[in-house]
Design a protein around this motif. Sequence first.
Motif, PDB file in Angstrom:
ATOM      1  N   LYS A  54       0.861  -1.191   0.000  1.00 12.66           N
ATOM      2  CA  LYS A  54       0.000   0.000   0.000  1.00 12.66           C
ATOM      3  C   LYS A  54       0.897   1.241   0.000  1.00 12.66           C
ATOM      4  O   LYS A  54       1.922   1.268   0.682  1.00 12.66           O
ATOM      5  CB  LYS A  54      -0.849  -0.030   1.262  1.00 12.66           C
ATOM      6  N   ASN A  65       1.700   5.082   0.971  1.00 11.45           N
ATOM      7  CA  ASN A  65       1.349   6.158   1.891  1.00 11.45           C
ATOM      8  C   ASN A  65       1.813   7.471   1.255  1.00 11.45           C
ATOM      9  O   ASN A  65       3.012   7.740   1.211  1.00 11.45           O
ATOM     10  CB  ASN A  65       2.048   5.889   3.236  1.00 11.45           C
ATOM     11  N   CYS A  66       0.863   8.269   0.770  1.00 11.81           N
ATOM     12  CA  CYS A  66       1.219   9.468  -0.001  1.00 11.81           C
ATOM     13  C   CYS A  66       1.286  10.692   0.904  1.00 11.81           C
ATOM     14  O   CYS A  66       0.344  10.962   1.649  1.00 11.81           O
ATOM     15  CB  CYS A  66       0.179   9.686  -1.093  1.00 11.81           C
ATOM     16  N   ARG A  74      -1.888  15.566  -0.703  1.00 11.57           N
ATOM     17  CA  ARG A  74      -3.337  15.347  -0.876  1.00 11.57           C
ATOM     18  C   ARG A  74      -3.615  14.745  -2.245  1.00 11.57           C
ATOM     19  O   ARG A  74      -2.872  14.971  -3.195  1.00 11.57           O
ATOM     20  CB  ARG A  74      -4.086  16.682  -0.810  1.00 11.57           C
ATOM     21  N   GLU A  75      -4.753  14.082  -2.366  1.00  8.89           N
ATOM     22  CA  GLU A  75      -5.067  13.397  -3.625  1.00  8.89           C
ATOM     23  C   GLU A  75      -5.261  14.362  -4.799  1.00  8.89           C
ATOM     24  O   GLU A  75      -5.094  13.990  -5.947  1.00  8.89           O
ATOM     25  CB  GLU A  75      -6.298  12.493  -3.461  1.00  8.89           C
ATOM     26  N   LYS A 122      -3.942  11.307  -7.124  1.00  7.93           N
ATOM     27  CA  LYS A 122      -5.060  10.420  -7.479  1.00  7.93           C
ATOM     28  C   LYS A 122      -4.920   9.942  -8.930  1.00  7.93           C
ATOM     29  O   LYS A 122      -5.161   8.776  -9.251  1.00  7.93           O
ATOM     30  CB  LYS A 122      -6.373  11.192  -7.305  1.00  7.93           C
ATOM     31  N   LYS A 171      -3.176   1.753 -11.289  1.00  9.50           N
ATOM     32  CA  LYS A 171      -4.242   0.782 -10.983  1.00  9.50           C
ATOM     33  C   LYS A 171      -4.802   0.120 -12.257  1.00  9.50           C
ATOM     34  O   LYS A 171      -5.261  -1.015 -12.231  1.00  9.50           O
ATOM     35  CB  LYS A 171      -5.364   1.488 -10.224  1.00  9.50           C
ATOM     36  N   GLN A 222      -3.206  -0.181  -3.664  1.00 12.64           N
ATOM     37  CA  GLN A 222      -3.957   0.696  -2.747  1.00 12.64           C
ATOM     38  C   GLN A 222      -3.123   1.896  -2.320  1.00 12.64           C
ATOM     39  O   GLN A 222      -1.896   1.832  -2.297  1.00 12.64           O
ATOM     40  CB  GLN A 222      -4.346  -0.089  -1.495  1.00 12.64           C
ATOM     41  N   ILE A 223      -3.838   2.978  -1.942  1.00 18.30           N
ATOM     42  CA  ILE A 223      -3.143   4.197  -1.531  1.00 18.30           C
ATOM     43  C   ILE A 223      -3.847   4.801  -0.324  1.00 18.30           C
ATOM     44  O   ILE A 223      -5.058   4.596  -0.151  1.00 18.30           O
ATOM     45  CB  ILE A 223      -3.151   5.209  -2.714  1.00 18.30           C
ATOM     46  N   GLU A 224      -3.102   5.492   0.541  1.00 23.48           N
ATOM     47  CA  GLU A 224      -3.750   6.348   1.538  1.00 23.48           C
ATOM     48  C   GLU A 224      -2.999   7.676   1.582  1.00 23.48           C
ATOM     49  O   GLU A 224      -1.810   7.736   1.254  1.00 23.48           O
ATOM     50  CB  GLU A 224      -3.853   5.646   2.902  1.00 23.48           C
ATOM     51  N   TYR A 225      -3.717   8.735   1.937  1.00 26.67           N
ATOM     52  CA  TYR A 225      -3.150  10.077   1.871  1.00 26.67           C
ATOM     53  C   TYR A 225      -2.924  10.625   3.270  1.00 26.67           C
ATOM     54  O   TYR A 225      -3.859  10.713   4.063  1.00 26.67           O
ATOM     55  CB  TYR A 225      -4.096  11.005   1.094  1.00 26.67           C
ATOM     56  N   ASN A 226      -1.686  10.946   3.575  1.00 28.56           N
ATOM     57  CA  ASN A 226      -1.339  11.555   4.861  1.00 28.56           C
ATOM     58  C   ASN A 226      -0.412  12.746   4.611  1.00 28.56           C
ATOM     59  O   ASN A 226       0.806  12.641   4.768  1.00 28.56           O
ATOM     60  CB  ASN A 226      -0.634  10.531   5.765  1.00 28.56           C
TER      61      ASN A 226
END
Length: 333
Positions: A217, A219-220, A223-224, A267, A274, A281-285
């Motif tokens: 995954k 961790n970006c 922001r998207e 994004k 993808k 998968q990605i999540e934005y922090n």
Amino acid sequence: NINKNPQGDFWGFSKDLSMEKILVIGAAGQLGSELTRALADQFGGDQVIATDLRDSAKSEFDYCRFEVLDVLNKEGVRDLIKEEKITQIYHLAAVLSATGEKNPLFAWHLNMDSLLYVLELAKDLKLDKLYWPSSIAVFGPNTPKVNTPQFCVKEPNTVYGISKQAGERWCEYYFEKHGVDVRSLRYPGLIGYKSLPGGGTTDYAVDIYHRAIADEKFNCFLREDSYLPMMYMPDAIKATLDLMNAPRESVKIRSSYNLAGMSFSPKEIFESIKNHLPDFQIEYNPDFRQAIADSWPDSIDDSRAQEDWGWKPDFNLNAMTEDILKNLPRYFP
Ligand code: AKB
């Protein structure tokens, strides 16, 4: 072909290419490692000397000579230029935007003093040409964000950006006052699979491919929806060689040229990956680098580079993603 002008004719070189001797400073960095190889392909490995601070970088340069060199050691740089009869310098050593904020005074010292040393040496030793990279970091929060023009308000608020802006002024000054043939590009975020970046705000767009290939995954740290100008490394190399091979009179901007490849958000790059790896998968922090990204343009107007020396990029986001996913596992198995 790098030796052809936009009309497809060969550039008229003022002197025999076999007389050129190229010094690359900061050759083991993200740009340097690919640019040095391209220079060796153009001139021949025996006409290129790669230098870097780290002795451990030596093993990367089996196709040309390698020397350990600290660009802040002005006498050391002068001696090498004289001993080796260097005719062109590519000065790539710099502290980038995110690292610069952690130690601003050192970033200023390295980025500014090294450029001034090299400009002075280019003047005193009458070098043929000097290349020095600038960046979209010269722009700031009061700059028009979309299709940012070549000439506009620049109020950079990172030490890296301030050093690049001041550096551009010095380059133009040395060209105007001393005739130093210094050439420069304002690179967007550079993305390649052969080498790793270090300390930049746009680095997420390299790391994301590594995580995708590793089935992890991502961790970006932005922001998207955070748009930034970006460029695939083969385009950056092509632009650099085209600018350096252009006749002196075609290079009308002596501060630094705006240069555009593509623009995308986290994004959008995630979605382009993808398409090939549906489970990614990605999540934005967002962290402190978000503020840096917010101060930079979304997209760049590079019409002056197009008009003056025929610039045109080859890669868009999807073409780049396809190429990286195909090739990256060979370089980082
Ligand atoms: C950075 O993010 O600091 C660099 C740049 C845009 O100059 N990649």
